[in-house]
Design a protein around this motif. Structure first.
Motif, PDB file in Angstrom:
ATOM      1  N   UNK A  41       0.831  -1.200   0.000  1.00  0.00           N
ATOM      2  CA  UNK A  41       0.000   0.000   0.000  1.00  0.00           C
ATOM      3  C   UNK A  41       0.874   1.262   0.000  1.00  0.00           C
ATOM      4  N   UNK A  42       0.503   2.201  -0.857  1.00  0.00           N
ATOM      5  CA  UNK A  42       1.134   3.515  -0.872  1.00  0.00           C
ATOM      6  C   UNK A  42       0.314   4.376   0.083  1.00  0.00           C
ATOM      7  N   UNK A  43       0.958   4.972   1.056  1.00  0.00           N
ATOM      8  CA  UNK A  43       0.251   5.786   2.044  1.00  0.00           C
ATOM      9  C   UNK A  43       1.022   7.081   2.254  1.00  0.00           C
ATOM     10  N   UNK A  44       0.338   8.167   1.972  1.00  0.00           N
ATOM     11  CA  UNK A  44       0.962   9.480   2.055  1.00  0.00           C
ATOM     12  C   UNK A  44       0.076  10.416   2.859  1.00  0.00           C
ATOM     13  N   UNK A  45       0.711  11.320   3.564  1.00  0.00           N
ATOM     14  CA  UNK A  45      -0.037  12.321   4.314  1.00  0.00           C
ATOM     15  C   UNK A  45       0.470  13.705   3.947  1.00  0.00           C
ATOM     16  N   UNK A  46      -0.435  14.652   3.982  1.00  0.00           N
ATOM     17  CA  UNK A  46      -0.077  16.056   3.832  1.00  0.00           C
ATOM     18  C   UNK A  46       0.034  16.616   5.239  1.00  0.00           C
ATOM     19  N   UNK A  47       1.126  17.304   5.496  1.00  0.00           N
ATOM     20  CA  UNK A  47       1.361  17.870   6.826  1.00  0.00           C
ATOM     21  C   UNK A  47       1.451  19.385   6.697  1.00  0.00           C
ATOM     22  N   UNK A  48       0.700  20.058   7.549  1.00  0.00           N
ATOM     23  CA  UNK A  48       0.758  21.510   7.609  1.00  0.00           C
ATOM     24  C   UNK A  48       0.612  21.908   9.072  1.00  0.00           C
ATOM     25  N   UNK A  49       1.430  22.813   9.510  1.00  0.00           N
ATOM     26  CA  UNK A  49       1.420  23.248  10.917  1.00  0.00           C
ATOM     27  C   UNK A  49       1.532  22.054  11.864  1.00  0.00           C
ATOM     28  N   UNK A  50       2.399  21.110  11.517  1.00  0.00           N
ATOM     29  CA  UNK A  50       2.668  19.926  12.338  1.00  0.00           C
ATOM     30  C   UNK A  50       1.448  19.036  12.577  1.00  0.00           C
ATOM     31  N   UNK A  51       0.474  19.085  11.678  1.00  0.00           N
ATOM     32  CA  UNK A  51      -0.675  18.196  11.803  1.00  0.00           C
ATOM     33  C   UNK A  51      -1.056  17.621  10.452  1.00  0.00           C
ATOM     34  N   UNK A  52      -1.755  16.472  10.493  1.00  0.00           N
ATOM     35  CA  UNK A  52      -2.187  15.822   9.260  1.00  0.00           C
ATOM     36  C   UNK A  52      -3.307  16.646   8.629  1.00  0.00           C
ATOM     37  N   UNK A  53      -3.021  17.205   7.475  1.00  0.00           N
ATOM     38  CA  UNK A  53      -4.014  17.996   6.751  1.00  0.00           C
ATOM     39  C   UNK A  53      -4.770  17.142   5.740  1.00  0.00           C
ATOM     40  N   UNK A  54      -4.175  16.008   5.358  1.00  0.00           N
ATOM     41  CA  UNK A  54      -4.821  15.131   4.397  1.00  0.00           C
ATOM     42  C   UNK A  54      -4.102  13.808   4.315  1.00  0.00           C
ATOM     43  N   UNK A  55      -4.753  12.842   3.667  1.00  0.00           N
ATOM     44  CA  UNK A  55      -4.210  11.488   3.559  1.00  0.00           C
ATOM     45  C   UNK A  55      -4.705  10.865   2.260  1.00  0.00           C
ATOM     46  N   UNK A  56      -3.850  10.038   1.663  1.00  0.00           N
ATOM     47  CA  UNK A  56      -4.237   9.257   0.489  1.00  0.00           C
ATOM     48  C   UNK A  56      -3.582   7.888   0.591  1.00  0.00           C
ATOM     49  N   UNK A  57      -4.294   6.879   0.132  1.00  0.00           N
ATOM     50  CA  UNK A  57      -3.736   5.530   0.060  1.00  0.00           C
ATOM     51  C   UNK A  57      -4.020   4.965  -1.321  1.00  0.00           C
ATOM     52  N   UNK A  58      -3.026   4.289  -1.876  1.00  0.00           N
ATOM     53  CA  UNK A  58      -3.157   3.675  -3.190  1.00  0.00           C
ATOM     54  C   UNK A  58      -2.750   2.222  -3.148  1.00  0.00           C
ATOM     55  N   UNK A  59      -3.432   1.420  -3.939  1.00  0.00           N
ATOM     56  CA  UNK A  59      -3.190  -0.018  -3.997  1.00  0.00           C
ATOM     57  C   UNK A  59      -2.820  -0.383  -5.438  1.00  0.00           C
ATOM     58  N   UNK A  60      -1.523  -0.563  -5.721  1.00  0.00           N
ATOM     59  CA  UNK A  60      -1.115  -0.872  -7.093  1.00  0.00           C
ATOM     60  C   UNK A  60      -1.452  -2.317  -7.489  1.00  0.00           C
TER      61      UNK A  60
END
Length: 143
Positions: A41-60
């Protein structure tokens, strides 16, 4: 805003984000653990001001030539800033396949519009896909 790999240490933040973004459709606790730990699984988070602003997961699915965007969410406080699109593109680039697919509620016109502008096209409609019986649109994009 920075996009980085997410890990099991992000479990509580992801659980909160899923609840805020999807309510009754939020992934159960064990599914969140799985998305943060399964090897492929590809798992990425967007971080802004030291907090999770967003998340995405991909399954190739390299044998089939496509990948599935399993979930994508942006904290309501950080929406309308391009974070969702940035997460989507970051995940697509890591899938290593020629097509990307995802499912979106038929009523989520904001997301559908974003996906269409980004090159996604409707591939199918899954009847009563969501917990409340709403249909899901399966969208696909050539990468």
């Amino acid at each position: 805003m920075e996009i980085v790999k997410a890990s099991i240490l992000d479990l509580n933040a992801l659980r909160k984000l899923e609840q805020e973004s999807f309510g009754k459709d939020a992934w159960p606790f064990l599914d969140l653990i799985a998305v943060l730990t399964f090897g492929e699984v590809i798992r990425l988070k967007a971080v802004e001001d030291d907090q999770m602003a967003g998340f995405v997961a991909g399954d190739p699915h390299p044998r089939e030539g496509w990948g599935w965007i399993s979930t994508i969410a942006v904290d309501p406080r950080f929406r309308r800033r391009g974070i969702g699109l940035a997460l989507l593109h970051a995940c697509e680039s890591k899938l290593g396949v020629s097509q990307s697919r995802l499912t979106v509620r038929i009523s989520n016109q904001i997301a559908i519009s974003m996906y269409e502008k980004d090159g996604y096209k409707t591939r199918d409609i899954w009847k009563a896909y969501y917990n409340d019986g709403e249909d899901g649109i399966v969208m696909e994009k050539n990468l």
